[in-house]
Design an enzyme around this catalytic site. Structure first.
Site, short mmCIF file in Angstrom:
data_model
loop_
_atom_site.label_atom_id
_atom_site.label_comp_id
_atom_site.label_asym_id
_atom_site.label_seq_id
_atom_site.Cartn_x
_atom_site.Cartn_y
_atom_site.Cartn_z
N ASP A 110 25.41 14.70 86.43
CA ASP A 110 24.23 15.03 85.68
C ASP A 110 24.20 15.93 84.61
O ASP A 110 23.41 15.75 83.87
CB ASP A 110 23.59 15.59 87.09
CG ASP A 110 22.80 14.79 87.81
OD1 ASP A 110 23.03 13.39 87.87
OD2 ASP A 110 21.75 14.88 88.44
N TYR A 119 29.87 14.94 101.76
CA TYR A 119 28.60 14.30 102.08
C TYR A 119 28.65 13.65 103.28
O TYR A 119 27.66 13.19 103.75
CB TYR A 119 28.12 13.62 100.69
CG TYR A 119 27.46 14.57 99.51
CD1 TYR A 119 27.75 15.87 99.44
CD2 TYR A 119 27.11 13.95 98.34
CE1 TYR A 119 27.24 16.45 98.49
CE2 TYR A 119 26.94 14.45 97.40
CZ TYR A 119 26.98 15.67 97.48
OH TYR A 119 26.41 16.53 96.12
N ASP A 155 28.81 14.62 91.71
CA ASP A 155 27.31 14.65 91.65
C ASP A 155 27.09 15.57 90.62
O ASP A 155 26.07 15.40 89.97
CB ASP A 155 27.04 14.90 93.10
CG ASP A 155 25.37 14.92 93.35
OD1 ASP A 155 24.55 14.30 92.46
OD2 ASP A 155 25.08 15.15 94.38
#
Ligand code: NAD
Length: 356
Positions: free
Chosen positions: A250, A139, A246
């Site tokens: 979730d 990222y 990430d």
């Protein structure tokens, strides 16, 4: 122990208020010596000062030992320039405080097993902690971009890069967390394909001898995704990089069924942290007393455990939440037939009462 609260926008102030009351109740019961102050962030700060993260808020955050945040954002501020939006306040404070370790527990209280998308027998009693590296990896890696090749075709590219020291510091956070829980750590990588994660695996192995009481295992990310929905209770603590974390955090979160139950923590090198519910400002229910305050209350418990070393008080809050659920109290988001519907305040009060 100086605690700064940043209630933010929408349901943020409603759930933060209840979490604050629960911390005050824990302070009275255990004599923790907590002190509290409050500052503005997000849309509330834009309205008062024209920016989402005023200098006064940043100074207060730097001076605090830990921070409890509600949520930021809402349709009122969606029209303003991107660099001044409420969410910038959150990104700004994370960057300014060097919060590189994201801790996301996925705990399914047995009383809520029916709310999960998976079968109750697969998820009842689930208690996983995902430790995600938050400030490195693909990222943020350079070079990155979209370019035009000599033959005229466009190509997009990113760089997945981790230094030894970045891996070591997130590894330490994960090993330490495993020590405070079930003493098992699963490091997730793609070491069969990606060199960056070959190094990741090596550094995790190098750390292991310093934590002889923690069992370290490794798993490829594709298998980890599969195992999370097949047999999630096999995991205790999972540590992984920014991209894999990430996605997996979730997926793990949704095993529990309700966003109103999920706390999180982001820590710096010294254990100072920003604690917040995973959910947003929920403008659709703001001001109606419908918000579930338990994610914020469980974030407060994490704050006491990870930044204050007050594990006993944290466990007492978590136990109190379980007792309130046992008693049949439910906010609308987790309500099922036969249960007693409670508003935000009633839920917070019940947790305080259970704390004694
Ligand atoms: P959201 O999490 O705010 O809401 C999603 C859905 O879940 C809504 O239907 C909401 O009513 C429900 N919900 C969320 N929290 C709940 C709770 N505690 N109790 C009961 N129901 C709850 O996500 P969204 O609607 O995509 O975003 C709304 C705003 O929040 C946007 O401005 C977004 O940018 C912002 N946001 C902020 C954060 C943050 O502050 N960390 C995170 C996500 C979104």
């Amino acid at each position: 122990m100086k605690i700064l609260t940043l209630p933010g926008d929408g349901i943020g102030p409603e759930v933060t208020h209840e979490a604050l009351r629960v911390m005050q109740a824990a302070d009275r019961r255990f004599g923790l010596g907590l002190s509290f102050s409050e500052a503005l962030i997000g849309g509330a700060a834009i309205d008062a000062h024209g920016v989402p993260l005023p200098e006064t808020t940043l100074t207060a955050a730097r001076g605090a030992d830990a921070i409890l945040l509600g949520a930021v954002g809402g349709p009122r501020w969606d029209g303003i320039e991107r660099s001044l939006r409420p969410e910038r306040g959150l990104l700004g404070i994370r960057a300014a405080l060097g919060l590189f370790a994201n801790l996301r527990p996925a705990i399914l209280y047995p009383q809520l097993a029916a709310a999960s998308a998976l079968k109750p027998e697969v998820v009842a009693g689930l208690d996983i902690l995902i430790v995600r590296e938050l400030t490195g990896g693909i990222y943020f890696g350079e070079p990155r971009g979209i370019r035009v090749r000599a033959d005229g075709e466009r190509e997009g590219f990113n760089t997945d890069i981790y230094s030894e020291s970045e891996i070591r510091r997130i590894g330490r956070v994960a090993f330490e967390a495993a020590r405070k829980r079930g003493h098992r750590l699963c490091s997730v990588d793609k070491a069969n394909v990606l060199e960056v994660t070959v190094l990741w695996r090596e550094v995790m192995e190098e750390l292991a001898p310093s934590y002889p009481d923690v069992e370290l295992t490794h798993m490829y990310v594709d298998n980890a995704a599969m195992q999370l929905v097949r047999a999630p209770r096999q995991f205790d603590v999972v540590v992984t990089g920014n991209l894999f974390g990430d996605i997996l955090s979730d997926a793990a979160a949704m095993l529990t069924g309700s966003i109103g139950m999920l706390p999180s923590a982001s820590l710096d090198e010294h254990g100072k942290g920003l604690y917040e519910p995973v959910h947003g400002s929920a403008p659709d229910i703001a001001g109606q007393g419908k918000a579930n305050p338990l994610a914020a209350i469980l974030s407060a418990a994490m704050l006491l455990r990870y930044s204050a070393g007050m594990g006993e008080a944290a466990a007492a809050i978590e136990l109190a939440v379980g007792q309130v659920l046992d008693a049949g109290l439910r906010t609308a988001d987790i309500h099922t037939a036969g249960m007693q519907l409670a508003d935000t305040t009633a839920m917070g009060e019940a947790v305080c009462a259970a704390l004694g």
